[in-house]
Every structure is written in structure tokens, then in C-alpha cells.
Design a protein around this motif. Structure first.
Motif, mmCIF file in Angstrom:
data_model
loop_
_atom_site.group_PDB
_atom_site.id
_atom_site.type_symbol
_atom_site.label_atom_id
_atom_site.label_comp_id
_atom_site.label_asym_id
_atom_site.label_seq_id
_atom_site.Cartn_x
_atom_site.Cartn_y
_atom_site.Cartn_z
ATOM 1 N N ALA A 195 2.223 -11.281 -10.611
ATOM 2 C CA ALA A 195 2.310 -9.916 -11.125
ATOM 3 C C ALA A 195 0.959 -9.435 -11.633
ATOM 4 O O ALA A 195 0.552 -8.289 -11.401
ATOM 5 C CB ALA A 195 3.358 -9.858 -12.243
ATOM 6 N N ARG A 207 0.542 -4.237 -0.500
ATOM 7 C CA ARG A 207 0.792 -5.204 -1.574
ATOM 8 C C ARG A 207 1.524 -6.444 -1.048
ATOM 9 O O ARG A 207 1.238 -7.576 -1.463
ATOM 10 C CB ARG A 207 1.607 -4.541 -2.684
ATOM 11 N N VAL A 242 1.424 -5.427 -10.773
ATOM 12 C CA VAL A 242 2.778 -4.878 -10.767
ATOM 13 C C VAL A 242 3.630 -5.663 -11.757
ATOM 14 O O VAL A 242 3.164 -6.598 -12.411
ATOM 15 C CB VAL A 242 3.406 -4.957 -9.357
ATOM 16 N N THR A 243 4.910 -5.303 -11.837
ATOM 17 C CA THR A 243 5.829 -6.006 -12.714
ATOM 18 C C THR A 243 6.418 -7.224 -12.000
ATOM 19 O O THR A 243 6.341 -7.343 -10.768
ATOM 20 C CB THR A 243 6.972 -5.081 -13.149
ATOM 21 N N ARG A 288 9.478 -7.735 -11.592
ATOM 22 C CA ARG A 288 10.556 -7.253 -10.737
ATOM 23 C C ARG A 288 10.026 -6.843 -9.368
ATOM 24 O O ARG A 288 10.647 -7.118 -8.335
ATOM 25 C CB ARG A 288 11.239 -6.073 -11.421
ATOM 26 N N SER A 289 8.851 -6.200 -9.340
ATOM 27 C CA SER A 289 8.238 -5.812 -8.067
ATOM 28 C C SER A 289 7.863 -7.038 -7.241
ATOM 29 O O SER A 289 7.977 -7.042 -6.009
ATOM 30 C CB SER A 289 7.000 -4.945 -8.316
ATOM 31 N N THR A 304 3.040 -0.199 -0.597
ATOM 32 C CA THR A 304 3.952 -1.344 -0.655
ATOM 33 C C THR A 304 3.600 -2.376 0.418
ATOM 34 O O THR A 304 3.547 -3.581 0.148
ATOM 35 C CB THR A 304 5.403 -0.868 -0.463
ATOM 36 N N ARG A 353 10.949 -8.251 -5.515
ATOM 37 C CA ARG A 353 11.291 -7.403 -4.364
ATOM 38 C C ARG A 353 10.365 -7.701 -3.176
ATOM 39 O O ARG A 353 10.811 -7.773 -2.027
ATOM 40 C CB ARG A 353 11.208 -5.925 -4.749
ATOM 41 N N ASP A 354 9.073 -7.874 -3.457
ATOM 42 C CA ASP A 354 8.122 -8.160 -2.378
ATOM 43 C C ASP A 354 8.383 -9.525 -1.748
ATOM 44 O O ASP A 354 8.205 -9.710 -0.534
ATOM 45 C CB ASP A 354 6.693 -8.085 -2.904
ATOM 46 N N ARG A 358 11.072 -9.085 0.696
ATOM 47 C CA ARG A 358 10.572 -8.462 1.924
ATOM 48 C C ARG A 358 9.926 -9.516 2.842
ATOM 49 O O ARG A 358 10.106 -9.486 4.066
ATOM 50 C CB ARG A 358 9.567 -7.364 1.589
#
Length: 317
Positions: free
Chosen positions: A27, A7, A32-33, A35-36, A4, A39-40, A43
Motif C-alpha cells: 500500500a 497500478r 493506495v489503501t 483495500r485497494s 488502475t 482489489r488489485d 484483478r
């Protein structure tokens, strides 16, 4: 490094490389998707990176400017290019740039792999820069060694040639580097002489960091110490002269590396500077064309009288 975290750093690198990225593009690049990706992005925002999101045609994710400068991700070519540019800027003559460039270069050097350091050195060695300050060039490796030693409070040993041409070996505690735009100086505590010294970098050779560290002493103001050292201490005669003009006016006529200027009441100021020849010093002091009086020493006052008589005789002839 976790998958993570890796990425997220990859996402940051992508956002820094282009102005706007769509969610599907990121993506696909990251594997990744969508959605990921969201989230990133969150972060990165938690870490202080201002990532803006917009919708509609031409919308997407964009890295904006924040209140503070967050860390940048550089690839190898970018790091080498930045280090080379910072080395050139550190030795240049643009006012205020040299010290900032050296601070940035020291931070970059701390994390740069040795293979990239060798590339930077190779590019720098193959480059010749024509500047007005070429009479006192400084070896970039000396500059970097001393900058790291100042940062890490590390003892250094140097071979030094003083103003009289005498060669000495110095054991130093380096505290701060000071640039005048023309030259670099080091404020250091000389362990053998048990006193503070201002040393020119272009007179140094064989600069070695010894690996041992020292406890910081209460140091004088580096800029004030160096200014005093280069305007007065090297000279046989140090003059104090009162000008009938404000400090701000006289500051436009003299370089701060050659004189110090003190307030002396409304409409007057006192200039302190030095030279080895009192008559040459009088001519220098007269160049602004502002009325002045020599306060001390007597030798400079006598020089003013003799130059006044000489100039008066030139007018009569």
C-alpha cells in the motif's frame, strides 16, 4: 493506460521482484489503501497470476507458480540482460536449448524498444564466446531477421555461397529454422528455383526482409528435410548399409546429423549416409565395430572389398 491498470502492472512488478510483501508495504509503495491492494490482487488472480496470501508473522502476498507461465514484467536492464543471454544460448551447443532460446528471443525482440535493441547489439558485439562450434558462426542479426521473417511470413533476399563456392542471390519464402547443435539451417521455398531448399545460415550475407508477405504453402517437415539434405544430398556416394544391431544401438554410435537410421526387423537396422570417397565412407561405417553389409551402391561395396584386402595385408605383414 488507465490509472488502475498502471497500478496493477506496478503491483505485478513488485511481486515479481521479491518473495513476500506485506499488505502495508504494498500500500505504501503504490500510494493506495490496503483495500485497494486487495482489489488489485484479485484483478491479478483473474488474469491468471497465482497470488497467495498468508497471515501471521512473516506473512503477506506472494506470487506463486501456476500451471502456465504468465507474462513477466522486465525493467530495461533486465530486458537487455535476458536478450544478451538468449542470443548466446541461441548460438550455443547445449542440445535442445538453441531453438527455444531463439523463440523466446523473437518474442522479446517484438516488444523491445529500439534503444534497448541497440544496447543488446552493443553488448553482444563486445563479447567473444569460445565454443567447440566456432567453425561455423552465425551473425545474430541474420538469425533474428530470419526468425522474424518465418514468424511474419515475410519475403527475404539473401546472398548465398553454396557448397561448391558459387555465389548466388536467392529470393526466399522462409518457413522454419533448424539447429543441429553445430549449425543453423533455414527451410525455405526458393522462388526462382520453384522448389524447397535447405540453406546454411553461416553461408548467408546481406539478409534483407523485403516487407511483402506470402501465403503459406504446404511445407515438408523441416527437421526431416534438413536431416536428409545434410546426410545424403551433398555427397557423390550415398550408401545404404544393414547393421546386425537394433536401431537404438546404432543411434548411440552415429550423430543424427550425419546418418539416418531405419528399422529393418528384429535385431537389424539400415543406415543411410554419404561421402565423396567410397573407401573413406567404408572406414566411417566400420568404426562402431558392428557387423554390417553394404546394400548399395556398388562403388561402396567395391570400396569395402579393397579396404578389406588392404587391412588383411596389413595383418599378414
Amino acid at each position: 493506460m488507465s490509472q488502475t491498470t498502471s497500478r496493477v502492472l506496478q503491483l505485478l512488478g513488485l511481486l515479481q521482484s521479491r518473495r513476500v510483501w506485506s499488505g502495508p508495504e504494498l500500500a505504501e509503495r503504490l500510494g493506495v489503501t490496503a483495500r485497494s491492494v486487495r482489489r488489485d490482487v484479485e484483478r491479478l488472480r483473474d488474469l491468471g497470476y497465482p497470488v497467495h496470501a498468508s497471515t501471521g508473522h512473516g506473512g503477506g502476498y506472494q506470487l506463486g507458480a501456476g500451471a502456465a507461465l504468465p507474462p513477466l514484467l522486465l525493467d530495461s536492464d533486465e530486458a537487455v540482460a535476458m536478450a544478451v543471454c538468449l542470443r548466446l544460448a541461441a548460438g550455443g551447443s547445449v542440445a535442445g536449448v538453441g531453438e527455444a532460446a531463439l523463440r523466446a528471443l523473437t518474442k522479446l525482440d517484438q516488444v523491445m524498444p529500439s534503444r534497448l535493441r541497440s544496447q543488446v547489439a552493443a553488448v553482444h558485439d563486445a563479447t567473444v564466446t569460445l565454443t567447440r562450434d566456432a567453425e561455423s558462426p552465425v551473425d545474430p542479426e541474420i538469425l533474428m531477421t530470419l526468425a522474424r521473417a518465418c514468424r511474419d511470413r515475410e519475403h527475404v533476399a539473401v546472398d548465398y555461397v553454396d557448397r561448391a563456392g558459387a555465389a548466388t542471390s536467392r529470393r526466399l519464402e522462409p518457413y522454419q529454422l533448424v539447429t543441429t547443435g553445430r549449425r543453423w539451417y533455414l527451410l525455405a521455398y526458393d522462388r526462382d528455383r520453384e522448389d524447397w531448399r535447405s540453406l546454411r545460415l553461416d553461408r548467408m550475407a546481406q539478409v534483407q526482409a523485403k516487407g511483402s508477405t506470402f501465403t503459406a504453402r504446404e511445407a515438408p517437415d523441416a527437421a526431416a528435410y534438413v536431416r536428409r539434405a545434410i546426410t545424403t544430398s551433398p555427397y557423390r556416394y550415398v550408401a545404404r548399409v544393414r547393421y546386425h544391431a537394433a536401431k537404438e544401438v546404432m543411434a548411440q554410435h552415429f550423430s543424427p546429423t550425419t546418418v539416418t537410421i531405419e528399422d529393418d526387423g528384429p535385431g537389424t537396422c539400415v543406415v543411410v549416409t554419404g561421402a565423396d570417397d567410397p573407401e573413406a565412407l567404408v572406414l566411417y561405417l566400420a568404426m562402431p565395430g558392428v557387423a554390417f553389409e553394404v546394400l548399395e551402391p556398388d562403388e561402396v561395396a567395391d570400396g569395402a572389398r579393397s579396404m578389406s584386402a588392404l587391412l588383411a595385408e596389413a595383418v599378414r605383414r
